[in-house]
Design a protein around this motif. Structure first.
Motif, PDB file in Angstrom:
ATOM      1  N   ARG A  89     -11.391 -27.646  36.388  1.00 22.19           N
ATOM      2  CA  ARG A  89     -10.528 -26.628  35.788  1.00 22.19           C
ATOM      3  C   ARG A  89     -10.176 -25.525  36.773  1.00 22.19           C
ATOM      4  N   ASP A  90     -11.123 -25.167  37.625  1.00 18.76           N
ATOM      5  CA  ASP A  90     -10.910 -24.081  38.574  1.00 18.76           C
ATOM      6  C   ASP A  90      -9.819 -24.463  39.582  1.00 18.76           C
ATOM      7  N   PRO A  91      -8.791 -23.620  39.774  1.00 22.20           N
ATOM      8  CA  PRO A  91      -7.682 -23.968  40.677  1.00 22.20           C
ATOM      9  C   PRO A  91      -8.128 -24.258  42.104  1.00 22.20           C
ATOM     10  N   TYR A  92      -9.088 -23.489  42.615  1.00 26.74           N
ATOM     11  CA  TYR A  92      -9.561 -23.726  43.977  1.00 26.74           C
ATOM     12  C   TYR A  92     -10.245 -25.084  44.076  1.00 26.74           C
ATOM     13  N   GLN A  93     -11.091 -25.395  43.110  1.00 30.02           N
ATOM     14  CA  GLN A  93     -11.791 -26.676  43.135  1.00 30.02           C
ATOM     15  C   GLN A  93     -10.819 -27.845  42.953  1.00 30.02           C
ATOM     16  N   ARG A  94      -9.779 -27.640  42.143  1.00 36.51           N
ATOM     17  CA  ARG A  94      -8.759 -28.679  42.002  1.00 36.51           C
ATOM     18  C   ARG A  94      -8.079 -28.943  43.342  1.00 36.51           C
ATOM     19  N   ALA A  95      -7.784 -27.854  44.059  1.00 39.21           N
ATOM     20  CA  ALA A  95      -7.147 -27.999  45.367  1.00 39.21           C
ATOM     21  C   ALA A  95      -8.061 -28.724  46.346  1.00 39.21           C
ATOM     22  N   LYS A  96      -9.364 -28.458  46.280  1.00 37.89           N
ATOM     23  CA  LYS A  96     -10.302 -29.128  47.184  1.00 37.89           C
ATOM     24  C   LYS A  96     -10.375 -30.624  46.889  1.00 37.89           C
ATOM     25  N   VAL A  97     -10.328 -30.992  45.607  1.00 36.67           N
ATOM     26  CA  VAL A  97     -10.297 -32.415  45.266  1.00 36.67           C
ATOM     27  C   VAL A  97      -9.042 -33.058  45.846  1.00 36.67           C
ATOM     28  N   ARG A  98      -7.906 -32.400  45.670  1.00 36.50           N
ATOM     29  CA  ARG A  98      -6.650 -32.941  46.204  1.00 36.50           C
ATOM     30  C   ARG A  98      -6.686 -33.017  47.728  1.00 36.50           C
ATOM     31  N   GLN A  99      -7.354 -32.064  48.356  1.00 36.81           N
ATOM     32  CA  GLN A  99      -7.495 -32.099  49.813  1.00 36.81           C
ATOM     33  C   GLN A  99      -8.246 -33.353  50.248  1.00 36.81           C
ATOM     34  N   LEU A 100      -9.341 -33.662  49.566  1.00 36.88           N
ATOM     35  CA  LEU A 100     -10.103 -34.863  49.893  1.00 36.88           C
ATOM     36  C   LEU A 100      -9.271 -36.123  49.662  1.00 36.88           C
ATOM     37  N   VAL A 101      -8.540 -36.148  48.558  1.00 40.60           N
ATOM     38  CA  VAL A 101      -7.668 -37.295  48.287  1.00 40.60           C
ATOM     39  C   VAL A 101      -6.679 -37.487  49.425  1.00 40.60           C
ATOM     40  N   GLU A 102      -6.101 -36.393  49.910  1.00 39.36           N
ATOM     41  CA  GLU A 102      -5.084 -36.503  50.951  1.00 39.36           C
ATOM     42  C   GLU A 102      -5.662 -36.853  52.317  1.00 39.36           C
ATOM     43  N   ILE A 103      -6.925 -36.524  52.558  1.00 41.23           N
ATOM     44  CA  ILE A 103      -7.546 -36.993  53.801  1.00 41.23           C
ATOM     45  C   ILE A 103      -7.500 -38.514  53.844  1.00 41.23           C
ATOM     46  N   VAL A 104      -7.789 -39.132  52.708  1.00 44.68           N
ATOM     47  CA  VAL A 104      -7.720 -40.595  52.627  1.00 44.68           C
ATOM     48  C   VAL A 104      -6.273 -41.061  52.578  1.00 44.68           C
ATOM     49  N   ASN A 105      -5.507 -40.479  51.672  1.00 45.50           N
ATOM     50  CA  ASN A 105      -4.168 -40.987  51.384  1.00 45.50           C
ATOM     51  C   ASN A 105      -3.180 -40.766  52.523  1.00 45.50           C
ATOM     52  N   SER A 106      -3.251 -39.604  53.162  1.00 45.67           N
ATOM     53  CA  SER A 106      -2.299 -39.279  54.226  1.00 45.67           C
ATOM     54  C   SER A 106      -2.899 -39.406  55.618  1.00 45.67           C
ATOM     55  N   GLY A 107      -4.208 -39.133  55.728  1.00 51.29           N
ATOM     56  CA  GLY A 107      -4.832 -39.103  57.039  1.00 51.29           C
ATOM     57  C   GLY A 107      -5.418 -40.414  57.511  1.00 51.29           C
ATOM     58  N   ILE A 108      -5.715 -41.317  56.569  1.00 51.20           N
ATOM     59  CA  ILE A 108      -6.351 -42.588  56.938  1.00 51.20           C
ATOM     60  C   ILE A 108      -5.488 -43.786  56.552  1.00 51.20           C
ATOM     61  N   GLN A 109      -5.164 -43.901  55.279  1.00 53.04           N
ATOM     62  CA  GLN A 109      -4.587 -45.130  54.750  1.00 53.04           C
ATOM     63  C   GLN A 109      -3.315 -45.588  55.464  1.00 53.04           C
ATOM     64  N   ALA A 134      -7.197 -49.127  64.475  1.00 56.53           N
ATOM     65  CA  ALA A 134      -7.303 -48.712  63.078  1.00 56.53           C
ATOM     66  C   ALA A 134      -8.693 -48.160  62.776  1.00 56.53           C
ATOM     67  N   ALA A 135      -9.727 -48.815  63.303  1.00 55.19           N
ATOM     68  CA  ALA A 135     -11.100 -48.375  63.042  1.00 55.19           C
ATOM     69  C   ALA A 135     -11.344 -46.963  63.560  1.00 55.19           C
ATOM     70  N   ASP A 136     -10.773 -46.633  64.702  1.00 57.82           N
ATOM     71  CA  ASP A 136     -10.939 -45.283  65.252  1.00 57.82           C
ATOM     72  C   ASP A 136     -10.365 -44.232  64.305  1.00 57.82           C
ATOM     73  N   TRP A 137      -9.171 -44.493  63.779  1.00 55.97           N
ATOM     74  CA  TRP A 137      -8.544 -43.533  62.871  1.00 55.97           C
ATOM     75  C   TRP A 137      -9.295 -43.441  61.548  1.00 55.97           C
ATOM     76  N   ILE A 138      -9.775 -44.576  61.063  1.00 54.43           N
ATOM     77  CA  ILE A 138     -10.525 -44.568  59.803  1.00 54.43           C
ATOM     78  C   ILE A 138     -11.794 -43.738  59.952  1.00 54.43           C
ATOM     79  N   ARG A 139     -12.525 -43.963  61.038  1.00 55.85           N
ATOM     80  CA  ARG A 139     -13.774 -43.215  61.247  1.00 55.85           C
ATOM     81  C   ARG A 139     -13.500 -41.718  61.387  1.00 55.85           C
ATOM     82  N   LYS A 140     -12.462 -41.363  62.116  1.00 55.20           N
ATOM     83  CA  LYS A 140     -12.117 -39.949  62.274  1.00 55.20           C
ATOM     84  C   LYS A 140     -11.865 -39.304  60.908  1.00 55.20           C
ATOM     85  N   GLY A 141     -11.122 -39.991  60.052  1.00 54.53           N
ATOM     86  CA  GLY A 141     -10.833 -39.455  58.727  1.00 54.53           C
ATOM     87  C   GLY A 141     -12.067 -39.361  57.851  1.00 54.53           C
ATOM     88  N   LEU A 142     -12.931 -40.372  57.919  1.00 50.51           N
ATOM     89  CA  LEU A 142     -14.142 -40.352  57.096  1.00 50.51           C
ATOM     90  C   LEU A 142     -15.099 -39.242  57.531  1.00 50.51           C
TER      91      LEU A 142
END
Length: 215
Positions: A89-109, A134-142
């Protein structure tokens, strides 16, 4: 109740994200498999391009209207079926969840995407070089994901409740193993993954359990 039809591929990590969210929220969707390799890739067929001009999976058809891109689908499901919640519910925490999603979605996948890897092959890269790249980029993102997650210090990615970030994380870890990513220094991610895989929404949606899985 809405009529939901999910077009996906058993081994697609983006499709798995959506399956997790559907299952977590107790939603049923008809499944239409789209083979990403056979026949040059069924995602390029006219009937698939009509609902997904990017020729990708997944696509969720909702009462005859299509939504593509896994994060957009996940957000739609969260907004349309808000319980059980997968965003805080907290806007900051919602943003942090979306940040983690985007590390995977935009930064790795995108850097492990089949079309990208095939392009590298067409440029003369051999399979070992492509996999290593690909493995190098995946590890960097993780590693970045884990650093962000450690700032929370809870049992899941962004706290003590399962969120959309967890739905993005687990499929990515499975992909990381396919690319032989070095897991040294990623023990916190593995701990979270182990907890999540004990939840039916994750365990029952595994790629190997999908009807189009190839043996």
């Amino acid at each position: 109740m809405m009529n939901l039809i999910l077009h996906g591929y058993w081994r697609s990590s983006c499709s798995w994200r959506v399956r997790i969210v559907l299952n977590f929220k107790g939603l049923s969707a008809e499944y239409v498999p789209v083979h990403l390799v056979r026949g040059g890739g069924e995602q390029y067929y006219a009937e698939q391009r009509r609902i997904n001009p990017m020729a990708q999976v997944p696509t969720l058809v909702v009462d005859g209207r299509s939504i593509s891109q896994s994060v957009a689908i996940m957000e739609f499901l969260e907004e349309t079926f808000p319980e059980p919640a997968m965003l805080p519910r907290d806007p900051y925490q919602r943003a942090k969840v979306r940040q983690l999603v985007e590390i995977v979605n935009s930064g790795i996948q995108p850097l492990q995407n089949l079309s990208v890897l095939k392009r590298l092959n067409s440029e003369g890269w051999d399979s070992d070089r492509v996999q290593s790249w690909a493995a190098d980029w995946i590890r960097k993102g993780l590693l970045a994901y884990q650093d962000e997650m450690d700032s929370v210090g809870a049992q899941y990615s962004a706290g003590d409740s399962i969120t959309l970030a967890d739905a993005a994380l687990v499929p990515q870890l499975v992909n990381a193993r396919r690319f032989n990513v070095e897991f040294e220094g990623l023990s916190r991610l593995v701990e979270v993954e182990t907890r999540l895989m004990n939840h039916p929404a994750f365990a029952s949606t595994r790629p190997e359990l999908q009807p189009d899985m190839e043996k």
